[in-house]
Design a protein around this motif. Sequence first.
Motif, PDB file in Angstrom:
ATOM      1  N   PRO A 282      37.330  34.517  36.691  1.00 13.22           N
ATOM      2  CA  PRO A 282      38.159  33.755  37.624  1.00 13.22           C
ATOM      3  C   PRO A 282      39.010  34.620  38.542  1.00 13.22           C
ATOM      4  CG  PRO A 282      39.092  33.692  35.424  1.00 13.22           C
ATOM      5  CD  PRO A 282      37.760  34.360  35.303  1.00 13.22           C
ATOM      6  N   PHE A 283      39.127  35.909  38.276  1.00 17.47           N
ATOM      7  CA  PHE A 283      39.886  36.795  39.157  1.00 17.47           C
ATOM      8  C   PHE A 283      39.284  38.191  39.133  1.00 17.47           C
ATOM      9  CE2 PHE A 283      41.538  36.478  35.015  1.00 17.47           C
ATOM     10  CZ  PHE A 283      42.315  35.336  34.892  1.00 17.47           C
ATOM     11  N   GLY A 284      39.453  38.871  40.256  1.00 21.70           N
ATOM     12  CA  GLY A 284      38.889  40.201  40.395  1.00 21.70           C
ATOM     13  C   GLY A 284      39.916  41.283  40.148  1.00 21.70           C
ATOM     14  N   PRO A 285      39.558  42.533  40.435  1.00 27.52           N
ATOM     15  CA  PRO A 285      40.480  43.645  40.215  1.00 27.52           C
ATOM     16  C   PRO A 285      41.653  43.595  41.183  1.00 27.52           C
ATOM     17  CG  PRO A 285      38.514  44.403  41.347  1.00 27.52           C
ATOM     18  CD  PRO A 285      38.251  42.981  40.966  1.00 27.52           C
ATOM     19  N   CYS A 286      42.802  44.043  40.712  1.00 28.93           N
ATOM     20  CA  CYS A 286      43.978  44.080  41.579  1.00 28.93           C
ATOM     21  C   CYS A 286      43.840  45.147  42.657  1.00 28.93           C
ATOM     22  CB  CYS A 286      45.232  44.351  40.746  1.00 28.93           C
ATOM     23  SG  CYS A 286      45.658  43.035  39.580  1.00 28.93           S
ATOM     24  N   ASP A 287      43.236  46.273  42.313  1.00 25.30           N
ATOM     25  CA  ASP A 287      43.132  47.387  43.247  1.00 25.30           C
ATOM     26  C   ASP A 287      42.102  47.089  44.335  1.00 25.30           C
ATOM     27  OD1 ASP A 287      43.636  50.241  43.993  1.00 25.30           O
ATOM     28  OD2 ASP A 287      41.496  50.389  43.535  1.00 25.30           O
ATOM     29  N   PRO A 288      42.498  47.095  45.619  1.00 21.17           N
ATOM     30  CA  PRO A 288      41.558  46.770  46.705  1.00 21.17           C
ATOM     31  C   PRO A 288      40.358  47.711  46.761  1.00 21.17           C
ATOM     32  CG  PRO A 288      43.824  46.746  47.495  1.00 21.17           C
ATOM     33  CD  PRO A 288      43.853  47.333  46.127  1.00 21.17           C
ATOM     34  N   GLN A 289      40.598  49.002  46.541  1.00 21.44           N
ATOM     35  CA  GLN A 289      39.497  49.958  46.603  1.00 21.44           C
ATOM     36  C   GLN A 289      38.487  49.695  45.495  1.00 21.44           C
ATOM     37  OE1 GLN A 289      38.882  52.360  49.049  1.00 21.44           O
ATOM     38  NE2 GLN A 289      36.918  52.296  47.968  1.00 21.44           N
ATOM     39  N   GLN A 290      38.979  49.328  44.314  1.00 18.04           N
ATOM     40  CA  GLN A 290      38.065  49.023  43.220  1.00 18.04           C
ATOM     41  C   GLN A 290      37.247  47.776  43.534  1.00 18.04           C
ATOM     42  OE1 GLN A 290      39.891  48.272  39.397  1.00 18.04           O
ATOM     43  NE2 GLN A 290      37.990  48.672  38.283  1.00 18.04           N
ATOM     44  N   ALA A 291      37.877  46.793  44.179  1.00 17.02           N
ATOM     45  CA  ALA A 291      37.143  45.590  44.588  1.00 17.02           C
ATOM     46  C   ALA A 291      36.028  45.959  45.562  1.00 17.02           C
ATOM     47  CB  ALA A 291      38.099  44.584  45.218  1.00 17.02           C
ATOM     48  N   ASP A 292      36.342  46.836  46.514  1.00 14.37           N
ATOM     49  CA  ASP A 292      35.322  47.277  47.470  1.00 14.37           C
ATOM     50  C   ASP A 292      34.191  48.012  46.760  1.00 14.37           C
ATOM     51  OD1 ASP A 292      36.893  46.196  49.444  1.00 14.37           O
ATOM     52  OD2 ASP A 292      37.738  48.119  50.104  1.00 14.37           O
ATOM     53  N   ASP A 293      34.550  48.867  45.800  1.00 17.25           N
ATOM     54  CA  ASP A 293      33.532  49.636  45.077  1.00 17.25           C
ATOM     55  C   ASP A 293      32.619  48.727  44.262  1.00 17.25           C
ATOM     56  OD1 ASP A 293      34.646  51.915  46.125  1.00 17.25           O
ATOM     57  OD2 ASP A 293      35.805  52.415  44.314  1.00 17.25           O
ATOM     58  N   LEU A 294      33.186  47.618  43.755  1.00 15.62           N
ATOM     59  CA  LEU A 294      32.393  46.683  42.953  1.00 15.62           C
ATOM     60  C   LEU A 294      31.653  45.666  43.813  1.00 15.62           C
ATOM     61  CD1 LEU A 294      34.964  45.958  40.085  1.00 15.62           C
ATOM     62  CD2 LEU A 294      32.842  47.270  39.884  1.00 15.62           C
ATOM     63  N   GLY A 295      31.967  45.650  45.106  1.00 14.23           N
ATOM     64  CA  GLY A 295      31.308  44.703  45.998  1.00 14.23           C
ATOM     65  C   GLY A 295      31.794  43.281  45.821  1.00 14.23           C
ATOM     66  N   VAL A 296      33.074  43.121  45.410  1.00 18.22           N
ATOM     67  CA  VAL A 296      33.650  41.784  45.249  1.00 18.22           C
ATOM     68  C   VAL A 296      34.790  41.619  46.240  1.00 18.22           C
ATOM     69  CG1 VAL A 296      33.010  41.655  42.822  1.00 18.22           C
ATOM     70  CG2 VAL A 296      35.253  42.563  43.449  1.00 18.22           C
ATOM     71  N   SER A 297      35.185  40.371  46.452  1.00 21.03           N
ATOM     72  CA  SER A 297      36.247  40.090  47.420  1.00 21.03           C
ATOM     73  C   SER A 297      37.577  40.647  46.931  1.00 21.03           C
ATOM     74  CB  SER A 297      36.371  38.579  47.639  1.00 21.03           C
ATOM     75  OG  SER A 297      35.159  38.045  48.130  1.00 21.03           O
ATOM     76  N   ARG A 298      38.360  41.136  47.874  1.00 15.74           N
ATOM     77  CA  ARG A 298      39.702  41.591  47.526  1.00 15.74           C
ATOM     78  C   ARG A 298      40.563  40.400  47.116  1.00 15.74           C
ATOM     79  NH1 ARG A 298      41.719  46.392  51.611  1.00 15.74           N
ATOM     80  NH2 ARG A 298      39.922  47.787  51.337  1.00 15.74           N
ATOM     81  N   THR A 299      41.457  40.633  46.168  1.00 20.89           N
ATOM     82  CA  THR A 299      42.299  39.564  45.654  1.00 20.89           C
ATOM     83  C   THR A 299      43.463  39.301  46.596  1.00 20.89           C
ATOM     84  OG1 THR A 299      41.752  40.226  43.394  1.00 20.89           O
ATOM     85  CG2 THR A 299      43.658  38.805  43.678  1.00 20.89           C
ATOM     86  N   ASN A 300      43.689  38.031  46.894  1.00 21.96           N
ATOM     87  CA  ASN A 300      44.854  37.644  47.672  1.00 21.96           C
ATOM     88  C   ASN A 300      46.123  38.018  46.905  1.00 21.96           C
ATOM     89  OD1 ASN A 300      47.077  35.864  48.611  1.00 21.96           O
ATOM     90  ND2 ASN A 300      45.484  34.996  49.934  1.00 21.96           N
ATOM     91  N   PRO A 301      47.138  38.584  47.577  1.00 22.34           N
ATOM     92  CA  PRO A 301      48.364  38.989  46.876  1.00 22.34           C
ATOM     93  C   PRO A 301      49.036  37.862  46.099  1.00 22.34           C
ATOM     94  CG  PRO A 301      48.325  39.911  49.084  1.00 22.34           C
ATOM     95  CD  PRO A 301      47.174  38.955  49.002  1.00 22.34           C
ATOM     96  N   HIS A 302      48.754  36.601  46.476  1.00 24.40           N
ATOM     97  CA  HIS A 302      49.368  35.470  45.784  1.00 24.40           C
ATOM     98  C   HIS A 302      48.514  34.959  44.625  1.00 24.40           C
ATOM     99  CE1 HIS A 302      51.549  35.439  49.634  1.00 24.40           C
ATOM    100  NE2 HIS A 302      52.521  34.857  48.959  1.00 24.40           N
ATOM    101  N   ASP A 303      47.342  35.544  44.431  1.00 27.08           N
ATOM    102  CA  ASP A 303      46.447  35.096  43.366  1.00 27.08           C
ATOM    103  C   ASP A 303      46.523  36.040  42.168  1.00 27.08           C
ATOM    104  OD1 ASP A 303      45.536  32.964  44.862  1.00 27.08           O
ATOM    105  OD2 ASP A 303      43.868  34.103  45.739  1.00 27.08           O
ATOM    106  N   PRO A 304      46.226  35.525  40.975  1.00 28.38           N
ATOM    107  CA  PRO A 304      46.185  36.414  39.802  1.00 28.38           C
ATOM    108  C   PRO A 304      45.012  37.378  39.885  1.00 28.38           C
ATOM    109  CG  PRO A 304      45.446  34.205  39.218  1.00 28.38           C
ATOM    110  CD  PRO A 304      45.963  34.117  40.620  1.00 28.38           C
ATOM    111  N   CYS A 305      45.201  38.561  39.337  1.00 30.97           N
ATOM    112  CA  CYS A 305      44.144  39.574  39.325  1.00 30.97           C
ATOM    113  C   CYS A 305      44.247  40.372  38.032  1.00 30.97           C
ATOM    114  CB  CYS A 305      44.251  40.487  40.546  1.00 30.97           C
ATOM    115  SG  CYS A 305      45.824  41.373  40.655  1.00 30.97           S
TER     116      CYS A 305
END
Length: 336
Positions: A282-305
């Motif tokens: 239900p939520f992805g990694p908090c770190d934006p670079q890690q999200a990019d590396d995994l090919g998943v959407s970056r987490t909105n700052p207001h959403d849980p990660c």
Amino acid sequence: MVTPDTAADDSDRERGQLVLTAAIGIGLVIVGLVVVINTVLVSENLSTSESLESSDEVTKFSTSAQRNTRSLVLRLNHWQRNQTGPQIGRNVRHNVSNYSRALGESYAETGISVVNLSYNNDSSTWGTRIVQTNDSWITDAANDSDWTLFESNDHANARRFVFNLNTSHTSTDQFNVTFDNGTETVEIGIQRKRESIAVSSERSLGGDVQDVMCDPSGNRVLIDLMTGEAFTGDCEFNGVLNRTDPERTLEPPYTVSVADGEHGFGKFSVVTNSSLDTSSGPFGPCDPQQADDLGVSRTNPHDPCRSPIVWRANITTTYQSTSIDYWQQHNVSVYP
């Protein structure tokens, strides 16, 4: 006239002198032995006393090192939202090394012992922190009000489930957080009543429903669902770790879910011993670079990660003195 037998008298006197001399000699030997024995006993007692004192020092050192390492790692785990595992590992190793250096210098001033402390990243146990760092509704990234943080099949054991609620925007309608281990559940209901936050706690296998009022500080209420208390200390309730009856603590692993999360508003953070997959769920990694590396959407700052945390830190403590050479590995529970 009887002539004295001077030869016999001389012989008797010589025998008497020999006996006296022997007695004195034996006495001196006995006195000498007593002195030697007493000296040995005193030396042994001093040695034993010194060893016991050194042993106490080792115990104090080891206990203090573990306690302070736990505090240090706990702070680094929650230092910021966007952290990766390698970053946390480097930060912990660096800070433990600095602490060890300061500790070594303080012991070196005594001139009697040398100490060292090191962090073993590869031997440590990792977990996950699920965090929402900005004020928002207590929903998942898809804005669902009924959602699951993690499940029991992840062998999940939770600690430090903290809500930082905004009392102005939290609804007077209740939202619920449920812990379910497959045998029993603990359901905690939260809602606003006037300016305060009302918390109810109910166990599925009996026990009174507990309702308490938690007063705000600066329009915020911070409560830990695990320990069942507010950080201001003004309210207590039976959390998952039952305060009034420890034997009724809900045993992990458990599934943790939220119902009607749109009624709550604020921030939250929960840690679990499970290293949950940050590329799905239900939520992805908090770190934006890690999200990019995994090919998943970056987490909105207001959403849980999700971000990794050190759940159990493996450290090595060393203590050396003239009488003790101590070395030991410890697994320090960061969330006991």
